[in-house]
Design a protein around this motif. Structure first.
Motif, PDB file in Angstrom:
ATOM      1  N   ARG A 187       0.837  -1.195   0.000  1.00 14.81           N
ATOM      2  CA  ARG A 187       0.000   0.000   0.000  1.00 14.81           C
ATOM      3  C   ARG A 187       0.872   1.245   0.000  1.00 14.81           C
ATOM      4  O   ARG A 187       0.638   2.178  -0.757  1.00 14.81           O
ATOM      5  CB  ARG A 187      -0.907  -0.019   1.230  1.00 14.81           C
ATOM      6  CG  ARG A 187      -1.714   1.242   1.394  1.00 14.81           C
ATOM      7  CD  ARG A 187      -2.781   1.107   2.448  1.00 14.81           C
ATOM      8  NE  ARG A 187      -3.771   0.135   2.048  1.00 14.81           N
ATOM      9  CZ  ARG A 187      -4.644  -0.410   2.877  1.00 14.81           C
ATOM     10  NH1 ARG A 187      -4.617  -0.104   4.147  1.00 14.81           N
ATOM     11  NH2 ARG A 187      -5.519  -1.270   2.422  1.00 14.81           N
ATOM     12  N   ARG A 188       1.905   1.238   0.815  1.00 10.19           N
ATOM     13  CA  ARG A 188       2.794   2.399   0.876  1.00 10.19           C
ATOM     14  C   ARG A 188       3.535   2.616  -0.439  1.00 10.19           C
ATOM     15  O   ARG A 188       3.707   3.741  -0.894  1.00 10.19           O
ATOM     16  CB  ARG A 188       3.786   2.249   2.031  1.00 10.19           C
ATOM     17  CG  ARG A 188       3.174   2.779   3.259  1.00 10.19           C
ATOM     18  CD  ARG A 188       3.868   2.520   4.555  1.00 10.19           C
ATOM     19  NE  ARG A 188       2.855   2.648   5.595  1.00 10.19           N
ATOM     20  CZ  ARG A 188       2.368   3.802   6.019  1.00 10.19           C
ATOM     21  NH1 ARG A 188       2.836   4.936   5.533  1.00 10.19           N
ATOM     22  NH2 ARG A 188       1.422   3.837   6.918  1.00 10.19           N
ATOM     23  N   TRP A 191       1.192   4.247  -2.746  1.00 11.00           N
ATOM     24  CA  TRP A 191       1.045   5.673  -2.409  1.00 11.00           C
ATOM     25  C   TRP A 191       2.183   6.479  -3.008  1.00 11.00           C
ATOM     26  O   TRP A 191       1.972   7.554  -3.566  1.00 11.00           O
ATOM     27  CB  TRP A 191       1.017   5.868  -0.888  1.00 11.00           C
ATOM     28  CG  TRP A 191      -0.234   5.394  -0.235  1.00 11.00           C
ATOM     29  CD1 TRP A 191      -1.364   4.924  -0.854  1.00 11.00           C
ATOM     30  CD2 TRP A 191      -0.504   5.335   1.170  1.00 11.00           C
ATOM     31  NE1 TRP A 191      -2.308   4.577   0.081  1.00 11.00           N
ATOM     32  CE2 TRP A 191      -1.811   4.819   1.325  1.00 11.00           C
ATOM     33  CE3 TRP A 191       0.235   5.666   2.309  1.00 11.00           C
ATOM     34  CZ2 TRP A 191      -2.389   4.634   2.571  1.00 11.00           C
ATOM     35  CZ3 TRP A 191      -0.341   5.484   3.542  1.00 11.00           C
ATOM     36  CH2 TRP A 191      -1.640   4.978   3.678  1.00 11.00           C
ATOM     37  N   ASP A 192       3.406   5.957  -2.878  1.00 12.08           N
ATOM     38  CA  ASP A 192       4.562   6.652  -3.452  1.00 12.08           C
ATOM     39  C   ASP A 192       4.396   6.792  -4.959  1.00 12.08           C
ATOM     40  O   ASP A 192       4.720   7.834  -5.544  1.00 12.08           O
ATOM     41  CB  ASP A 192       5.860   5.892  -3.145  1.00 12.08           C
ATOM     42  CG  ASP A 192       6.246   6.012  -1.679  1.00 12.08           C
ATOM     43  OD1 ASP A 192       5.744   6.947  -1.013  1.00 12.08           O
ATOM     44  OD2 ASP A 192       7.028   5.177  -1.199  1.00 12.08           O
ATOM     45  N   ARG A 195       1.946   9.498  -5.751  1.00  8.15           N
ATOM     46  CA  ARG A 195       2.555  10.814  -5.522  1.00  8.15           C
ATOM     47  C   ARG A 195       3.462  11.206  -6.687  1.00  8.15           C
ATOM     48  O   ARG A 195       3.501  12.356  -7.100  1.00  8.15           O
ATOM     49  CB  ARG A 195       3.361  10.814  -4.229  1.00  8.15           C
ATOM     50  CG  ARG A 195       2.485  10.790  -2.999  1.00  8.15           C
ATOM     51  CD  ARG A 195       3.300  11.065  -1.741  1.00  8.15           C
ATOM     52  NE  ARG A 195       2.479  10.846  -0.573  1.00  8.15           N
ATOM     53  CZ  ARG A 195       2.569   9.776   0.220  1.00  8.15           C
ATOM     54  NH1 ARG A 195       3.474   8.850  -0.013  1.00  8.15           N
ATOM     55  NH2 ARG A 195       1.769   9.638   1.241  1.00  8.15           N
ATOM     56  N   GLU A 212      -7.359   6.905   5.889  1.00  4.64           N
ATOM     57  CA  GLU A 212      -5.948   7.284   5.961  1.00  4.64           C
ATOM     58  C   GLU A 212      -5.376   7.515   4.558  1.00  4.64           C
ATOM     59  O   GLU A 212      -4.553   8.401   4.347  1.00  4.64           O
ATOM     60  CB  GLU A 212      -5.157   6.181   6.673  1.00  4.64           C
ATOM     61  CG  GLU A 212      -3.756   6.628   7.034  1.00  4.64           C
ATOM     62  CD  GLU A 212      -2.850   5.466   7.396  1.00  4.64           C
ATOM     63  OE1 GLU A 212      -3.333   4.314   7.430  1.00  4.64           O
ATOM     64  OE2 GLU A 212      -1.656   5.721   7.611  1.00  4.64           O
ATOM     65  N   GLU A 213      -5.843   6.708   3.616  1.00  5.34           N
ATOM     66  CA  GLU A 213      -5.355   6.837   2.242  1.00  5.34           C
ATOM     67  C   GLU A 213      -5.731   8.197   1.649  1.00  5.34           C
ATOM     68  O   GLU A 213      -4.904   8.871   1.032  1.00  5.34           O
ATOM     69  CB  GLU A 213      -5.937   5.710   1.401  1.00  5.34           C
ATOM     70  CG  GLU A 213      -5.497   5.707  -0.031  1.00  5.34           C
ATOM     71  CD  GLU A 213      -5.641   4.323  -0.627  1.00  5.34           C
ATOM     72  OE1 GLU A 213      -4.851   3.440  -0.239  1.00  5.34           O
ATOM     73  OE2 GLU A 213      -6.558   4.108  -1.437  1.00  5.34           O
ATOM     74  N   ASP A 215      -6.424  10.842   3.323  1.00  6.22           N
ATOM     75  CA  ASP A 215      -5.677  11.823   4.101  1.00  6.22           C
ATOM     76  C   ASP A 215      -4.245  11.946   3.567  1.00  6.22           C
ATOM     77  O   ASP A 215      -3.698  13.031   3.429  1.00  6.22           O
ATOM     78  CB  ASP A 215      -5.671  11.368   5.563  1.00  6.22           C
ATOM     79  CG  ASP A 215      -5.347  12.484   6.542  1.00  6.22           C
ATOM     80  OD1 ASP A 215      -5.122  13.621   6.092  1.00  6.22           O
ATOM     81  OD2 ASP A 215      -5.307  12.220   7.747  1.00  6.22           O
ATOM     82  N   GLN A 216      -3.637  10.802   3.262  1.00  4.78           N
ATOM     83  CA  GLN A 216      -2.249  10.767   2.807  1.00  4.78           C
ATOM     84  C   GLN A 216      -2.068  11.350   1.407  1.00  4.78           C
ATOM     85  O   GLN A 216      -1.078  12.018   1.150  1.00  4.78           O
ATOM     86  CB  GLN A 216      -1.755   9.314   2.765  1.00  4.78           C
ATOM     87  CG  GLN A 216      -1.436   8.731   4.119  1.00  4.78           C
ATOM     88  CD  GLN A 216      -0.063   9.148   4.592  1.00  4.78           C
ATOM     89  OE1 GLN A 216       0.818   9.387   3.781  1.00  4.78           O
ATOM     90  NE2 GLN A 216       0.099   9.255   5.890  1.00  4.78           N
ATOM     91  N   LEU A 217      -3.000  11.048   0.516  1.00  5.91           N
ATOM     92  CA  LEU A 217      -2.757  11.321  -0.896  1.00  5.91           C
ATOM     93  C   LEU A 217      -3.470  12.539  -1.457  1.00  5.91           C
ATOM     94  O   LEU A 217      -2.945  13.203  -2.359  1.00  5.91           O
ATOM     95  CB  LEU A 217      -3.181  10.113  -1.745  1.00  5.91           C
ATOM     96  CG  LEU A 217      -2.375   8.836  -1.602  1.00  5.91           C
ATOM     97  CD1 LEU A 217      -2.968   7.767  -2.500  1.00  5.91           C
ATOM     98  CD2 LEU A 217      -0.918   9.076  -1.952  1.00  5.91           C
ATOM     99  N   ASP A 310      -9.530  12.495  13.674  1.00  9.92           N
ATOM    100  CA  ASP A 310      -8.993  12.099  12.378  1.00  9.92           C
ATOM    101  C   ASP A 310     -10.177  11.895  11.434  1.00  9.92           C
ATOM    102  O   ASP A 310     -11.329  12.134  11.797  1.00  9.92           O
ATOM    103  CB  ASP A 310      -8.111  10.853  12.487  1.00  9.92           C
ATOM    104  CG  ASP A 310      -8.886   9.640  12.946  1.00  9.92           C
ATOM    105  OD1 ASP A 310     -10.136   9.724  13.009  1.00  9.92           O
ATOM    106  OD2 ASP A 310      -8.266   8.625  13.226  1.00  9.92           O
ATOM    107  N   THR A 328      -7.902   2.950  11.996  1.00  9.05           N
ATOM    108  CA  THR A 328      -7.105   4.045  11.460  1.00  9.05           C
ATOM    109  C   THR A 328      -6.985   5.166  12.490  1.00  9.05           C
ATOM    110  O   THR A 328      -6.170   6.050  12.352  1.00  9.05           O
ATOM    111  CB  THR A 328      -7.743   4.634  10.187  1.00  9.05           C
ATOM    112  OG1 THR A 328      -9.086   4.957  10.480  1.00  9.05           O
ATOM    113  CG2 THR A 328      -7.675   3.647   9.055  1.00  9.05           C
TER     114      THR A 328
END
Ligand SMILES: Nc1ncnc2c1ncn2[C@@H]1O[C@H](COP(=O)(O)OP(=O)(O)O)[C@@H](O)[C@H]1O
Ligand SMILES: [Mg+2]
Length: 339
Positions: A187-188, A191-192, A195, A212-213, A215-217, A310, A328
């Protein structure tokens, strides 16, 4: 899938980026079940947008309409400047779509899959080869380029699938639940990858069940629930819409719990778990004041935890029910501090 490749005009330097995707009042029903009940979206070019919702919320339906695989019952949608209803070819030429289930040919190697896609897009031999080489490198699958897709792990399959989407150099990419079913490490990596796509100027429309996904992306997030967008904004804007931080005090002794409830009349009670939820700033000063107050009243809590809001809390606050994703929320546990 794109059927031809058009030269794709890139964004100009204007103050407000043009919308890569926009919809007004998008509607879709299956029989008497309304799946989309008037969806309005505007996604600036070059940004990442997350459509967040639980299973069955209508995320895939939205992606299918925007990628011309499905016709809406009402409303309008434009993708990369083309109307999905009247200019579907223009839309198709400008987009890439990857679904929850990869569209790979298991019998072909990674390289062959990419070359096949280049052929389908009529890229020409030289360009197809160089594009394939570049994507194999970029997605970290060059060392398995000659292995069959059938032998790939879930994370590698998703990366190859995404690489195939990029053969046609799309302006807008739809990623429908790109990491569902992947282990945390894959998953990480995904995400990279997303990005790095955005760094190259591509607009990404992703759907996810993972708060969380998003939120992250995502630059902006829309929460889809009951066929409607119930909230839209940046992660921070969404978080600002909900009640602030709180401290949860839990007790083992019912009498102690009652004394604490009397000492904190404003706190929300959770009788079943003998827990109190004290609203307020989670900063150090506020915490110290809270501890002093407990001390002064001679109350001993079994444990306490500090919660900062969150996206999970956002979802709960907006929809009245939790998301399907659990775990999460990452409260800071300060167990046994109050002994
Ligand atoms: N072809 C179809 N026929 C009937 N109902 C459908 C069809 N496709 C999807 N649905 C229903 O529409 C709702 C939304 O589905 P979907 O867009 O796949 O949700 P999500 O991708 O958010 O999980 C679900 O209740 C699903 O059962
Ligand atoms: Mg779906």
């Amino acid at each position: 899938m794109a059927s031809s490749v058009m030269p794709t005009p890139r964004r100009g330097g204007g103050p407000q980026p043009p919308a890569a995707v926009s919809t007004i009042g998008l509607r879709k029903s299956y029989g008497d079940k309304t799946v989309l009940d008037g969806i309005d979206l505007r996604i600036p070019a070059g940004s990442v947008f997350a459509l967040l919702g639980p299973n069955g919320a209508g995320k895939t339906t939205t992606v299918q309409i925007l990628s011309t695989l499905l016709t809406a019952d009402g409303g309008q949608a434009q993708v990369a400047g083309h109307d999905v209803a009247t200019q579907p070819d223009g839309v198709r030429a400008a987009i890439g779509v990857t679904g929850q289930f990869a569209a790979l040919d298991d019998l072909l190697t990674a390289e062959e899959n990419l070359l096949l896609m280049a052929d389908l897009l009529r890229l020409g031999r030289r360009e197809g080869r160089s594009r394939t080489r570049e994507l194999l490198q970029r997605f970290d699958i060059a060392d398995v380029a000659h292995k069959r897709a059938a032998t790939f792990s879930g994370g590698m399959r998703r990366r190859l699938d995404l690489a195939m989407t990029l053969v046609g150099d799309p302006q807008v990419i739809f990623l429908d639940e790109p990491t569902t079913g992947l282990d945390p490490r894959s998953r990480r990596t995904m995400w990279d990858t997303v990005r790095s796509l955005v760094a190259g100027g591509t607009t990404v429309f992703l759907t996810t069940q993972y708060l969380e996904e998003a939120d992250q992306l995502a630059d902006r997030i829309a929460v889809l629930d009951g066929g409607r967008i119930v909230a839209e904004g940046t992660a921070d804007e969404l978080k600002a819409q909900i009640p602030g931080s709180h401290v949860r005090l839990r007790f083992t002794d019912p009498a102690e719990y009652e004394r604490a409830a009397a000492a904190f009349p404003g706190a929300a009670r959770d009788d079943e778990n003998l827990a109190l939820r004290v609203a307020g700033d989670a900063g150090l000063d506020a915490l110290r004041a809270l501890l002093d107050r407990l001390d002064a009243a001679g109350i001993r809590a079994a444990d306490f935890s500090v919660h900062t809001p969150d996206l999970d809390d956002v979802f709960l606050a907006l929809t009245g029910h939790g998301s399907t994703e659990t775990g999460t929320s990452t409260p800071l546990h300060v167990k046994e501090t109050l002994r």
